[in-house]
Write a protein that holds these residues in place. Structure first.
Motif, short mmCIF file in Angstrom:
data_model
loop_
_atom_site.label_atom_id
_atom_site.label_comp_id
_atom_site.label_asym_id
_atom_site.label_seq_id
_atom_site.Cartn_x
_atom_site.Cartn_y
_atom_site.Cartn_z
N HIS A 25 9.90 -1.65 5.02
CA HIS A 25 8.44 -1.76 4.99
C HIS A 25 7.90 -1.56 6.39
O HIS A 25 8.54 -1.93 7.37
CB HIS A 25 8.02 -3.15 4.47
N TRP A 26 6.72 -0.98 6.49
CA TRP A 26 6.10 -0.78 7.79
C TRP A 26 4.60 -0.98 7.70
O TRP A 26 4.04 -1.02 6.62
CB TRP A 26 6.44 0.60 8.37
N GLN A 27 3.98 -1.10 8.86
CA GLN A 27 2.54 -1.34 8.92
C GLN A 27 1.78 -0.02 9.01
O GLN A 27 2.37 1.05 9.08
CB GLN A 27 2.22 -2.25 10.09
N SER A 28 0.45 -0.10 9.01
CA SER A 28 -0.42 1.07 8.94
C SER A 28 -0.18 2.09 10.05
O SER A 28 -0.18 3.30 9.80
CB SER A 28 -1.89 0.64 8.99
N GLY A 29 -0.01 1.63 11.29
CA GLY A 29 0.21 2.55 12.40
C GLY A 29 1.44 3.42 12.20
O GLY A 29 1.42 4.63 12.44
N THR A 30 2.51 2.79 11.74
CA THR A 30 3.74 3.53 11.47
C THR A 30 3.52 4.50 10.32
O THR A 30 4.00 5.64 10.36
CB THR A 30 4.89 2.56 11.15
N ALA A 31 2.77 4.06 9.31
CA ALA A 31 2.50 4.93 8.16
C ALA A 31 1.78 6.20 8.59
O ALA A 31 1.97 7.26 8.00
CB ALA A 31 1.69 4.18 7.11
N GLN A 32 0.97 6.12 9.63
CA GLN A 32 0.26 7.30 10.12
C GLN A 32 1.17 8.22 10.93
O GLN A 32 1.00 9.43 10.92
CB GLN A 32 -0.94 6.88 10.97
N PRO B 244 0.83 -1.21 0.00
CA PRO B 244 0.00 0.00 0.00
C PRO B 244 0.87 1.26 0.00
O PRO B 244 1.95 1.27 0.58
CB PRO B 244 -0.80 -0.10 1.30
N GLY C 231 2.62 4.53 0.92
CA GLY C 231 3.01 5.04 2.23
C GLY C 231 3.46 3.98 3.21
O GLY C 231 3.66 4.28 4.37
N GLN C 232 3.64 2.72 2.77
CA GLN C 232 4.05 1.67 3.68
C GLN C 232 5.38 1.02 3.30
O GLN C 232 5.71 -0.05 3.76
CB GLN C 232 2.96 0.63 3.83
#
Length: 155
Positions: A27-34, A9, A11-12
């Motif tokens: 690579h990172w997960q959604s929380g980090t992307a925010q 996705p 931004g990840q």
């Protein structure tokens, strides 16, 4: 970024210049992307995690912030600081002494392969992952039960 399988996705994932100048994808997960945009703010170059002091003479240019002159924080120290400051966010009911490296430990308990754990953690060797791969009693029981040939025939 060329990847096989499911696309990452927006931004990840990001291309970084690692210590020594090597180019890598992380690579990172959604929380980090925010949270990441707040951490980066308007920075467009230089290391993101910095020491408290100016870089000593002879520090490679890529490892020095061009705006502050401070050195890149070592991965080990950055991880220590990050873990210390986010530990209770991951498990708010636990005490600080009870929580250690939850993400990698849970991934190891859930059967994530050693190559994937190495890639996600950016460790250089499987030996350095030993401290995370200590499955609990429940994880071992679940692993054995899932692989029981007699149980598979019953379902």
């Amino acid at each position: 970024m060329p990847e096989r399988g499911r696309p990452v996705p927006a931004g990840q994932a990001g291309k970084i210049t690692a210590k020594g100048g090597a180019t890598e994808w992380i690579h990172w997960q959604s929380g980090t992307a925010q949270l990441l945009p707040r951490l980066i703010a308007r920075r467009t170059r230089g290391p993101l995690f910095l020491t408290d002091r100016k870089a000593p003479a002879g520090t490679p240019t890529l490892d020095v912030c061009p705006e502050t002159g401070r050195a890149r924080l070592s991965y080990r120290r950055a991880e220590e600081i990050f873990e210390e400051n986010t530990r209770l966010l991951a498990n708010p009911l636990a005490s600080p002494d009870d929580i250690e490296d939850l993400a990698l430990t849970h991934d190891a308990e859930d059967g994530t392969s050693i190559p994937m754990l190495l890639a996600r953690s950016r460790h250089a060797s499987a030996r350095s992952l030993e401290r995370y791969a200590r499955p609990g009693v429940d994880s071992v029981a679940r692993h054995v039960a899932e692989r029981d040939p007699a149980a598979r025939r019953r379902t």
